[in-house]
Design an enzyme around this catalytic site. Structure first.
Site, short mmCIF file in Angstrom:
data_model
loop_
_atom_site.label_atom_id
_atom_site.label_comp_id
_atom_site.label_asym_id
_atom_site.label_seq_id
_atom_site.Cartn_x
_atom_site.Cartn_y
_atom_site.Cartn_z
CG ASP A 1 -0.07 -0.24 2.18
OD1 ASP A 1 0.33 0.97 3.01
OD2 ASP A 1 0.47 -0.97 3.15
CB SER A 2 1.24 4.41 0.93
OG SER A 2 0.00 4.60 1.50
CB SER A 3 4.35 0.90 -3.07
OG SER A 3 4.26 0.44 -1.33
CG LEU B 1 3.54 -0.40 -7.20
CD1 LEU B 1 3.77 -1.94 -6.52
CD2 LEU B 1 3.88 -0.90 -7.66
CB SER C 1 -2.30 -0.29 -3.27
OG SER C 1 -2.18 2.05 -2.98
CB SER C 2 -5.25 4.88 -3.77
OG SER C 2 -4.82 5.53 -4.68
CG ASP D 1 -2.98 5.48 -10.93
OD1 ASP D 1 -1.96 5.95 -11.32
OD2 ASP D 1 -3.75 6.64 -10.12
C1 GLA Z 1 -0.51 9.39 -9.67
C2 GLA Z 1 -2.19 9.66 -9.96
C3 GLA Z 1 -1.71 9.32 -11.86
C4 GLA Z 1 -0.32 9.79 -12.29
C5 GLA Z 1 0.73 9.47 -11.75
C6 GLA Z 1 2.19 9.41 -12.54
O1 GLA Z 1 -0.45 7.46 -9.69
O2 GLA Z 1 -2.46 9.38 -9.10
O3 GLA Z 1 -2.91 9.93 -12.04
O4 GLA Z 1 -0.38 10.94 -12.47
O5 GLA Z 1 0.32 9.46 -10.21
O6 GLA Z 1 2.41 9.43 -13.53
#
Ligand code: GLA
Length: 438
Positions: free
Chosen positions: A153-155, A157, A159-160, A204
């Site tokens: 989490d919070s890495s 990647l 996760s949110s 994401d």
């Molecule tokens: C986060 C944001 C994305 C994107 C990336 C950077 O993950 O949620 O929308 O802007 O950073 O590429």
């Protein structure tokens, strides 16, 4: 191409199904599981919120949400990572702005005060908010148990977004709604931008909802058009079980912070918009929305001298990153991982020099990755204010690369490295598939 084994063959998959059967008193065969993978973005960092073109894929790790429809309006949720129980009714009207984007470590099991509101439930409320806002009739609640990959989490990647997508798919399945990935991309945007207040783009959730194993997902964040580009030809001489010529390596810095509590993300978005505004005014197009994809590259070249040095760097990141994405898509389609990797590393450098989104430990980690054996290219993952770096690495040299990175990072950041389990410092992953309900 090899099959993606996660999550069916993982112990976690069955633990979650048993847990939901216990919570609901239903049979284990009634339990559905949403698989919502984490994503990486090899090229296209920080240009999604400006309408740029991005590339992405998922990995074979992510969020699992086991659930059954509750047969009434009640939602009851428990989490493998966070304490407390979330309870609400789908008849409630969630109010945007009240929730902060929370997926940080402060509410991890063991440190959560039961008096506190279970803020991890904000994503489920946000999903309800988004579905209702777009006119969906939600009558059926869910009884669910959500679990992420340990320590991820919070890495960076995402996760949110994986959590937001998981709740959307669960509510839709429980309410017999047929929703397209494109609609879900928009619903997740409502969760993040409106309900939680993060000014991010659609990278994401697009990656999570559209990706397909073996392909790179390309998304035009302005037109919302996307396509899947098949990857490098698989080399039959490789010995790894998925028979893929590359692995995705995740190297963790030990720093965790959610994006809302770090003002860096939204302030960079504001700087990009300010740069776009000045450039659009300079060419007489001030009526257009101030995002950099509305500025023609020639206009940028001609008028960039009007930007102050900070704004000029943000704009330079946008225009150079868009070019790297286009070149990278070609390299990927031709199976040229060397070229693809070089572009990823150049993107990482632009994030440091132009977008200025890194921090000391992440920059050190990035440099270590570039020197590691078999690495094609590396960059920060996600927003780059915390979390991990990713690298594409030759499949057969992934384990040598891991040992090298662990050793070097422990030397430059002994305290941060010590906080992590040695095995958790570097993870070697394969590409994944899109989010789905099993
Ligand atoms: C986060 C944001 C994305 C994107 C990336 C950077 O993950 O949620 O929308 O802007 O950073 O590429």
């Amino acid at each position: 191409m090899g099959a993606v084994r996660w999550p069916r063959e993982s112990e976690q998959f069955n633990v979650i199904r048993r847990k939901v059967a216990e919570m609901s008193g239903r049979d284990i065969t009634d339990v559905r599981v949403v698989v919502s993978p984490y994503r990486i973005c090899p090229l296209g960092a920080h240009i999604d919120h400006q309408g740029g073109i991005v590339s992405a894929m998922t990995i074979d790790k992510g969020i699992l949400l086991g659930f059954v429809p509750s047969d009434d309006s009640q939602v009851l949720l428990q989490s493998g990572q966070f304490q407390g129980e979330v309870k609400f009714s789908v008849d409630e009207e969630p109010i945007p702005g009240k929730a902060a984007k929370q997926n940080g470590s402060n509410h991890l099991k063991g440190s959560f005060s039961t008096q506190e509101e279970c803020s991890w439930g904000n994503y489920a409320r946000g999903a309800l908010y988004a579905l209702k806002k777009r006119g969906n009739n939600i009558k059926q609640g869910i009884i669910g148990y959500i679990c992420g990959a340990e320590g991820l989490d919070s890495s960076g990647l995402s996760s949110s977004a994986a959590v937001g997508v998981a709740y959307l798919l669960a509510f839709e399945s429980a309410n017999d709604l047929i929703v397209s990935p494109t609609e879900n991309i928009e619903y997740d945007r409502l969760i993040e931008n409106e309900y939680l207040g993060l000014k991010n783009g659609i990278l994401d959730q697009s990656a999570i909802l559209l990706s397909s194993y073996g392909c790179l997902t390309c998304m035009n964040c302005k037109t919302k058009e996307h396509n899947l580009i098949r990857g490098p030809e698989l080399n039959s001489h490789t010995s790894n079980e998925n028979n893929s010529p590359f692995k995705i390596l995740l190297a963790f810095s030990g720093l965790k912070q959610n994006l809302i509590s770090n003002p860096g993300y939204n302030s960079r978005v504001a700087e990009c918009r300010e740069a776009a505004k000045i450039l659009l005014q300079a060419c007489g197009n001030e009526e257009l929305e101030p995002i950099l994809s509305n500025v023609e590259p020639e206009v940028y070249k001609e008028h960039k001298c009007k930007l102050d040095p900070n704004l000029a760097r943000r704009a330079e990141h946008y225009f150079s990153e868009n070019n790297r994405v286009l070149k990278g898509l070609e390299a990927w389609a031709c199976g040229n991982l060397d070229e693809f990797g070089k572009l990823i590393s150049a993107s990482g450098l632009s994030s440091i020099q132009n977008y200025e989104s890194g921090c000391e430990p992440l920059i050190q980690l990035y440099k270590i990755l570039l020197e590691a054996p078999g690495v094609y290219g590396a960059r920060f993952s996600g927003a780059g204010f915390r979390g991990c770096c990713i690298a594409f690495v030759e499949a057969e040299r992934a384990s040598d690369a891991s040992s090298y990175i662990k050793m070097q990072y422990s030397q430059v950041q002994p305290e941060l490295a010590k906080q992590m389990d040695e095995d958790g410092l570097v993870l070697v992953c394969d590409a994944g598939d899109c989010a789905r309900v099993i």
